[in-house]
Design a protein around this motif. Structure first.
Motif, PDB file in Angstrom:
ATOM      1  N   THR A 125       0.838  -1.205   0.000  1.00 19.03           N
ATOM      2  CA  THR A 125       0.000   0.000   0.000  1.00 19.03           C
ATOM      3  C   THR A 125       0.872   1.254   0.000  1.00 19.03           C
ATOM      4  O   THR A 125       0.643   2.183  -0.781  1.00 19.03           O
ATOM      5  CB  THR A 125      -0.903  -0.017   1.262  1.00 19.03           C
ATOM      6  OG1 THR A 125      -1.721  -1.180   1.195  1.00 19.03           O
ATOM      7  CG2 THR A 125      -1.760   1.228   1.364  1.00 19.03           C
ATOM      8  N   GLN A 148       7.041 -19.987   4.475  1.00 21.34           N
ATOM      9  CA  GLN A 148       8.504 -19.954   4.660  1.00 21.34           C
ATOM     10  C   GLN A 148       9.176 -19.148   3.566  1.00 21.34           C
ATOM     11  O   GLN A 148       8.576 -18.902   2.519  1.00 21.34           O
ATOM     12  CB  GLN A 148       9.054 -21.387   4.599  1.00 21.34           C
ATOM     13  CG  GLN A 148       8.616 -22.233   5.774  1.00 21.34           C
ATOM     14  CD  GLN A 148       8.964 -23.693   5.581  1.00 21.34           C
ATOM     15  OE1 GLN A 148       9.403 -24.115   4.510  1.00 21.34           O
ATOM     16  NE2 GLN A 148       8.744 -24.474   6.618  1.00 21.34           N
ATOM     17  N   ARG A 150      15.185 -10.399   3.248  1.00 21.91           N
ATOM     18  CA  ARG A 150      14.493 -10.911   4.438  1.00 21.91           C
ATOM     19  C   ARG A 150      15.370 -11.816   5.278  1.00 21.91           C
ATOM     20  O   ARG A 150      14.879 -12.508   6.170  1.00 21.91           O
ATOM     21  CB  ARG A 150      13.269 -11.725   4.013  1.00 21.91           C
ATOM     22  CG  ARG A 150      12.149 -10.851   3.551  1.00 21.91           C
ATOM     23  CD  ARG A 150      10.872 -11.638   3.420  1.00 21.91           C
ATOM     24  NE  ARG A 150      10.055 -10.947   2.464  1.00 21.91           N
ATOM     25  CZ  ARG A 150       8.751 -10.782   2.574  1.00 21.91           C
ATOM     26  NH1 ARG A 150       8.099 -11.288   3.584  1.00 21.91           N
ATOM     27  NH2 ARG A 150       8.091 -10.133   1.661  1.00 21.91           N
ATOM     28  N   ARG A 188      -7.976  -8.390   3.154  1.00 21.94           N
ATOM     29  CA  ARG A 188      -7.311  -7.907   1.934  1.00 21.94           C
ATOM     30  C   ARG A 188      -7.910  -8.555   0.680  1.00 21.94           C
ATOM     31  O   ARG A 188      -8.185  -9.743   0.647  1.00 21.94           O
ATOM     32  CB  ARG A 188      -5.810  -8.226   1.959  1.00 21.94           C
ATOM     33  CG  ARG A 188      -5.194  -7.937   0.601  1.00 21.94           C
ATOM     34  CD  ARG A 188      -3.700  -7.928   0.558  1.00 21.94           C
ATOM     35  NE  ARG A 188      -3.107  -9.015   1.291  1.00 21.94           N
ATOM     36  CZ  ARG A 188      -1.837  -9.022   1.658  1.00 21.94           C
ATOM     37  NH1 ARG A 188      -1.059  -8.010   1.360  1.00 21.94           N
ATOM     38  NH2 ARG A 188      -1.358 -10.037   2.328  1.00 21.94           N
ATOM     39  N   TYR A 222      -6.838  -3.750  -2.075  1.00 24.44           N
ATOM     40  CA  TYR A 222      -8.004  -3.223  -1.352  1.00 24.44           C
ATOM     41  C   TYR A 222      -8.118  -3.897   0.008  1.00 24.44           C
ATOM     42  O   TYR A 222      -7.454  -4.902   0.294  1.00 24.44           O
ATOM     43  CB  TYR A 222      -9.285  -3.499  -2.153  1.00 24.44           C
ATOM     44  CG  TYR A 222      -9.386  -2.695  -3.428  1.00 24.44           C
ATOM     45  CD1 TYR A 222      -9.919  -1.415  -3.420  1.00 24.44           C
ATOM     46  CD2 TYR A 222      -8.927  -3.216  -4.638  1.00 24.44           C
ATOM     47  CE1 TYR A 222     -10.004  -0.662  -4.591  1.00 24.44           C
ATOM     48  CE2 TYR A 222      -9.001  -2.473  -5.810  1.00 24.44           C
ATOM     49  CZ  TYR A 222      -9.535  -1.200  -5.775  1.00 24.44           C
ATOM     50  OH  TYR A 222      -9.612  -0.461  -6.920  1.00 24.44           O
ATOM     51  N   ARG A 256       3.553 -17.127   8.444  1.00 24.93           N
ATOM     52  CA  ARG A 256       4.349 -16.058   7.819  1.00 24.93           C
ATOM     53  C   ARG A 256       4.922 -15.124   8.881  1.00 24.93           C
ATOM     54  O   ARG A 256       6.071 -14.678   8.783  1.00 24.93           O
ATOM     55  CB  ARG A 256       3.488 -15.270   6.820  1.00 24.93           C
ATOM     56  CG  ARG A 256       3.247 -16.031   5.538  1.00 24.93           C
ATOM     57  CD  ARG A 256       1.985 -15.606   4.803  1.00 24.93           C
ATOM     58  NE  ARG A 256       1.997 -14.212   4.401  1.00 24.93           N
ATOM     59  CZ  ARG A 256       0.903 -13.530   4.042  1.00 24.93           C
ATOM     60  NH1 ARG A 256      -0.285 -14.113   4.041  1.00 24.93           N
ATOM     61  NH2 ARG A 256       1.011 -12.273   3.685  1.00 24.93           N
TER      62      ARG A 256
HETATM   63  P1  AP5 Z   1      -0.554  -4.531   2.128  1.00 26.04           P
HETATM   64  O1  AP5 Z   1      -0.122  -3.183   1.732  1.00 26.04           O
HETATM   65  O2  AP5 Z   1      -1.005  -5.493   1.079  1.00 26.04           O
HETATM   66  O3  AP5 Z   1       0.544  -5.215   3.088  1.00 26.04           O
HETATM   67  P2  AP5 Z   1       1.978  -5.843   2.782  1.00 26.04           P
HETATM   68  O4  AP5 Z   1       2.877  -5.449   3.883  1.00 26.04           O
HETATM   69  O5  AP5 Z   1       2.383  -5.536   1.377  1.00 26.04           O
HETATM   70  O6  AP5 Z   1       1.602  -7.354   2.962  1.00 26.04           O
HETATM   71  P3  AP5 Z   1       2.068  -8.687   2.273  1.00 26.04           P
HETATM   72  O7  AP5 Z   1       1.131  -9.740   2.786  1.00 26.04           O
HETATM   73  O8  AP5 Z   1       2.147  -8.530   0.788  1.00 26.04           O
HETATM   74  O9  AP5 Z   1       3.454  -8.941   2.870  1.00 26.04           O
HETATM   75  P4  AP5 Z   1       4.175 -10.301   2.989  1.00 26.04           P
HETATM   76  O10 AP5 Z   1       5.505  -9.868   3.376  1.00 26.04           O
HETATM   77  O11 AP5 Z   1       3.518 -11.284   3.843  1.00 26.04           O
HETATM   78  O12 AP5 Z   1       3.987 -10.918   1.527  1.00 26.04           O
HETATM   79  P5  AP5 Z   1       4.884 -10.956   0.232  1.00 26.04           P
HETATM   80  O13 AP5 Z   1       3.987 -10.925  -0.921  1.00 26.04           O
HETATM   81  O14 AP5 Z   1       5.959  -9.955   0.309  1.00 26.04           O
HETATM   82  O15 AP5 Z   1      -1.730  -4.316   3.202  1.00 26.04           O
HETATM   83  C1  AP5 Z   1      -2.435  -5.424   3.748  1.00 26.04           C
HETATM   84  C2  AP5 Z   1      -3.940  -5.050   3.868  1.00 26.04           C
HETATM   85  O16 AP5 Z   1      -4.106  -3.994   4.820  1.00 26.04           O
HETATM   86  C3  AP5 Z   1      -4.564  -4.528   2.562  1.00 26.04           C
HETATM   87  O17 AP5 Z   1      -5.872  -5.000   2.482  1.00 26.04           O
HETATM   88  C4  AP5 Z   1      -4.535  -2.997   2.725  1.00 26.04           C
HETATM   89  O18 AP5 Z   1      -5.595  -2.379   2.004  1.00 26.04           O
HETATM   90  C5  AP5 Z   1      -4.697  -2.832   4.225  1.00 26.04           C
HETATM   91  N1  AP5 Z   1      -3.954  -1.681   4.753  1.00 26.04           N
HETATM   92  C6  AP5 Z   1      -2.686  -1.299   4.430  1.00 26.04           C
HETATM   93  N2  AP5 Z   1      -2.315  -0.225   5.149  1.00 26.04           N
HETATM   94  C7  AP5 Z   1      -3.368   0.074   5.965  1.00 26.04           C
HETATM   95  C8  AP5 Z   1      -3.601   1.078   6.967  1.00 26.04           C
HETATM   96  N3  AP5 Z   1      -2.664   1.978   7.279  1.00 26.04           N
HETATM   97  N4  AP5 Z   1      -4.803   1.079   7.607  1.00 26.04           N
HETATM   98  C9  AP5 Z   1      -5.753   0.149   7.309  1.00 26.04           C
HETATM   99  N5  AP5 Z   1      -5.600  -0.826   6.364  1.00 26.04           N
HETATM  100  C10 AP5 Z   1      -4.418  -0.863   5.711  1.00 26.04           C
HETATM  101  O19 AP5 Z   1       5.539 -12.377   0.366  1.00 26.04           O
HETATM  102  C11 AP5 Z   1       4.760 -13.554   0.216  1.00 26.04           C
HETATM  103  C12 AP5 Z   1       5.625 -14.793   0.363  1.00 26.04           C
HETATM  104  O20 AP5 Z   1       6.626 -14.797  -0.657  1.00 26.04           O
HETATM  105  C13 AP5 Z   1       6.421 -14.917   1.671  1.00 26.04           C
HETATM  106  O21 AP5 Z   1       5.643 -15.513   2.686  1.00 26.04           O
HETATM  107  C14 AP5 Z   1       7.598 -15.806   1.228  1.00 26.04           C
HETATM  108  O22 AP5 Z   1       7.202 -17.157   1.162  1.00 26.04           O
HETATM  109  C15 AP5 Z   1       7.864 -15.325  -0.181  1.00 26.04           C
HETATM  110  N6  AP5 Z   1       8.886 -14.261  -0.195  1.00 26.04           N
HETATM  111  C16 AP5 Z   1       8.680 -12.918  -0.343  1.00 26.04           C
HETATM  112  N7  AP5 Z   1       9.840 -12.239  -0.268  1.00 26.04           N
HETATM  113  C17 AP5 Z   1      10.818 -13.172  -0.079  1.00 26.04           C
HETATM  114  C18 AP5 Z   1      12.222 -13.101   0.094  1.00 26.04           C
HETATM  115  N8  AP5 Z   1      12.879 -11.931   0.124  1.00 26.04           N
HETATM  116  N9  AP5 Z   1      12.889 -14.257   0.274  1.00 26.04           N
HETATM  117  C19 AP5 Z   1      12.262 -15.441   0.269  1.00 26.04           C
HETATM  118  N10 AP5 Z   1      10.937 -15.575   0.130  1.00 26.04           N
HETATM  119  C20 AP5 Z   1      10.213 -14.455  -0.042  1.00 26.04           C
END
Ligand code: AP5
Length: 222
Positions: A20, A62, A94, A129, A139, A169
């Motif tokens: 976001t 993971q 990470r 979400r 959203y 996670r």
């Molecule tokens: P949003 O903005 O979508 O949050 P986010 O921090 O981007 O959340 P993610 O779930 O995408 O983070 P993640 O780290 O778990 O997943 P990723 O895809 O990176 O906001 C969430 C919700 O809240 C939305 O609905 C939004 O509208 C709402 N919201 C936001 N701000 C708000 C506010 N201020 N007030 C109210 N509502 C609000 O990773 C997924 C997987 O990929 C990991 O589990 C892992 O398996 C793998 N992976 C990713 N990166 C790596 C890496 N570097 N190394 C190895 N594996 C990796």
């Protein structure tokens, strides 16, 4: 002399609001947004062997093996637009080995943003979400509802966005976050992510404005 472009990392627990805030940051500052999770989901969508492997790790909450993730992130960082416009790295590194891999290739950030959000808020954000597969926009059923019936009807949910999976996670996040933070301690700012997205962005904006001023001053003095 043109100031050096910004190089920013953003980190935080699952659903802390990284994606976001990245939407808002790229809109204002024109940085190239590189999100490890998005790159992985794109790889899964191609049906490749790497994508299949990645999905197994993501379903368990993971970290995906770094050979897969680093290759994708590095490729994107090396593209000319990232060098020219600056980059915003989301969800990478990470682990300390990921941070080390970046350093070895000379990718050093100016600022490391940590979004700090309490756990009960995180679970509510994950469960509510939704994503628009057409625009890629994020959203939330309660906090950022879709603007039209048409968008509402096509919203999808991520396969790892269940209460059970977010706990896994979160566990992974807690295991790794300190090691990464310790590598960027001097350039880290901790942002209160519990407030509205506009209030979170205001805190980020003030840090980025300051950083840009410093860069402009530095380029003028050469
Ligand atoms: P949003 O903005 O979508 O949050 P986010 O921090 O981007 O959340 P993610 O779930 O995408 O983070 P993640 O780290 O778990 O997943 P990723 O895809 O990176 O906001 C969430 C919700 O809240 C939305 O609905 C939004 O509208 C709402 N919201 C936001 N701000 C708000 C506010 N201020 N007030 C109210 N509502 C609000 O990773 C997924 C997987 O990929 C990991 O589990 C892992 O398996 C793998 N992976 C990713 N990166 C790596 C890496 N570097 N190394 C190895 N594996 C990796």
């Amino acid at each position: 002399v043109k100031p050096e472009p910004l190089r920013i990392m953003i980190s935080g627990a699952p659903a802390s609001g990284k994606g976001t805030q990245c939407e808002l940051i790229t809109k204002k500052y024109g940085l190239v947004h590189i999100a490890a999770g998005d790159l992985l989901r794109e790889e899964i969508a191609t049906g490749s062997e790497n994508g299949k492997q990645a999905k197994e790790y993501m379903e368990r909450g993971q970290l995906v093996p770094n050979e897969i993730v680093f290759m994708m992130v590095k490729e994107r960082l090396l593209k000319p637009d990232s060098k020219e416009n600056g980059w915003l790295l989301d969800g990478y590194p990470r682990s300390s080995s990921q941070a080390t891999a970046l350093k070895e290739f000379g990718f050093e950030p100016d600022l490391f943003i940590l979004l700090d959000v309490s756990e009960d808020v995180l679970v509510e954000r994950v469960v509510g979400r939704r994503l628009d597969p057409v625009t890629g926009k994020i959203y939330h059923l309660k906090y950022s509802p879709p603007e039209s019936e048409e968008v509402a009807a096509r919203l999808t949910q991520r396969f790892d966005d269940t209460e059970e999976k977010v706990k896994l996670r979160l566990g992974t996040h807690h295991q790794n976050v300190e090691a990464v933070l310790s590598m960027y301690e001097e350039i880290t700012i901790k942002i209160n992510g519990n407030v509205s997205k506009e209030e979170v962005f205001a805190q980020i904006e003030s840090a980025l404005t300051k950083l840009l001023e410093e860069k402009t001053a530095a380029s003028g003095s050469i």
